[in-house]
Design a protein around this motif. Structure first.
Motif, PDB file in Angstrom:
ATOM      1  N   VAL A  80       0.835  -1.204   0.000  1.00 39.94           N
ATOM      2  CA  VAL A  80       0.000   0.000   0.000  1.00 39.94           C
ATOM      3  C   VAL A  80       0.872   1.258   0.000  1.00 39.94           C
ATOM      4  O   VAL A  80       0.647   2.178  -0.791  1.00 39.94           O
ATOM      5  CB  VAL A  80      -0.965   0.007   1.202  1.00 39.94           C
ATOM      6  CG1 VAL A  80      -1.744   1.318   1.252  1.00 39.94           C
ATOM      7  CG2 VAL A  80      -1.933  -1.169   1.112  1.00 39.94           C
TER       8      VAL A  80
ATOM      9  N   THR B 290       1.200   4.041  -3.008  1.00 39.43           N
ATOM     10  CA  THR B 290       0.891   5.433  -2.689  1.00 39.43           C
ATOM     11  C   THR B 290       2.044   6.354  -3.060  1.00 39.43           C
ATOM     12  O   THR B 290       1.844   7.452  -3.594  1.00 39.43           O
ATOM     13  CB  THR B 290       0.563   5.584  -1.190  1.00 39.43           C
ATOM     14  OG1 THR B 290      -0.568   4.768  -0.872  1.00 39.43           O
ATOM     15  CG2 THR B 290       0.246   7.030  -0.840  1.00 39.43           C
TER      16      THR B 290
ATOM     17  N   THR C 142      -4.220   0.665  -4.061  1.00 42.75           N
ATOM     18  CA  THR C 142      -4.022  -0.783  -4.049  1.00 42.75           C
ATOM     19  C   THR C 142      -5.379  -1.468  -3.917  1.00 42.75           C
ATOM     20  O   THR C 142      -6.133  -1.194  -2.995  1.00 42.75           O
ATOM     21  CB  THR C 142      -3.127  -1.216  -2.876  1.00 42.75           C
ATOM     22  OG1 THR C 142      -1.875  -0.527  -2.951  1.00 42.75           O
ATOM     23  CG2 THR C 142      -2.888  -2.717  -2.901  1.00 42.75           C
TER      24      THR C 142
ATOM     25  N   ALA D 112      -6.175  -0.039   1.742  1.00 42.63           N
ATOM     26  CA  ALA D 112      -6.439  -0.603   0.421  1.00 42.63           C
ATOM     27  C   ALA D 112      -7.942  -0.766   0.221  1.00 42.63           C
ATOM     28  O   ALA D 112      -8.741  -0.556   1.133  1.00 42.63           O
ATOM     29  CB  ALA D 112      -5.731  -1.948   0.266  1.00 42.63           C
TER      30      ALA D 112
END
Length: 212
Positions: free
Chosen positions: A115, A119, A126, A167
């Motif tokens: 994740v 990012t 995700t 996510a």
């Protein structure tokens, strides 16, 4: 705009051009076959084996976006290095970042940094596939125990863990009831202690895989 008639850009390497032309030709055929003017999203499922080919694939996707055949672009099963390959996909330097990176991710499965990695690479979301570990988490002892005080099932705890990790997920169900249960995860929050237990399951499995 007939995408199949667009000439493959000579500025790309031969590997990139082959990926670009093949993918663009196939997608230009399939969208009219579906009788749709455009798609909300197209996803590049699994990257090619080298950066040049990935660049060619992504250039074809960007051509579809420019032709308004799709509203957004996404990838699946891309590592951070493979996502970085996309930066050279567009010769103008104006690269479209993927909106989503779909990864196998669940309690006990997947990278613990996926994740944050996504990012950091342009705010990519995700999206977890197999969020219940192909069914293995439906009766997971830790998820079951954690869910009891919340009056939630093991599956709901596993899905809530994904959301609290930052996510989103995609799932399927054999009945409307199961779909409704999958969505009924926004009226509670796992405690820090609960998250730590589930996080450790994911880290422990990753360590075992790395040592194998």
């Amino acid at each position: 705009m007939n995408l199949a008639a667009v000439l493959c850009p000579w500025s790309l390497s031969w590997r990139s051009r082959l990926s670009w032309c093949t993918l663009l030709y196939l997608t230009s055929l399939r969208i009219p076959f579906r009788n749709l003017p455009y798609l909300d999203m197209i996803m590049l499922d699994y990257p090619a084996g080298d950066c040049d080919s990935i660049r060619g694939q992504w250039a074809a996707f960007e051509a579809m976006l420019a032709a308004k055949k799709t509203k957004s672009l996404a990838v699946s099963n891309f590592s951070p290095d493979q996502i970085k390959c996309l930066s050279a996909a567009n010769t103008t330097g104006n690269v479209t970042d993927p909106a989503v990176n779909q990864m196998q991710y669940s309690v006990g499965s997947g990278s613990s940094t996926v994740v944050s990695d996504d990012t950091a690479l342009g705010g990519i979301v995700t999206q977890a596939y197999s969020p219940l570990g192909s069914g293995s988490l439906i009766d997971d002892p830790d998820c079951t125990r954690i869910g009891k005080p919340y009056n939630k099932s093991s599956a709901q705890v596993a899905l809530r863990w994904i959301v609290q990790r930052g996510a989103v997920f995609t799932t399927e169900a054999s009945s409307l009831v199961h779909f409704q249960q999958d969505l009924d995860i926004f009226d509670f929050a796992l405690s820090a202690a609960d998250m730590e237990v589930l996080n450790k399951k994911t880290l422990a499995r990753r360590t075992l895989l790395e040592e194998a």
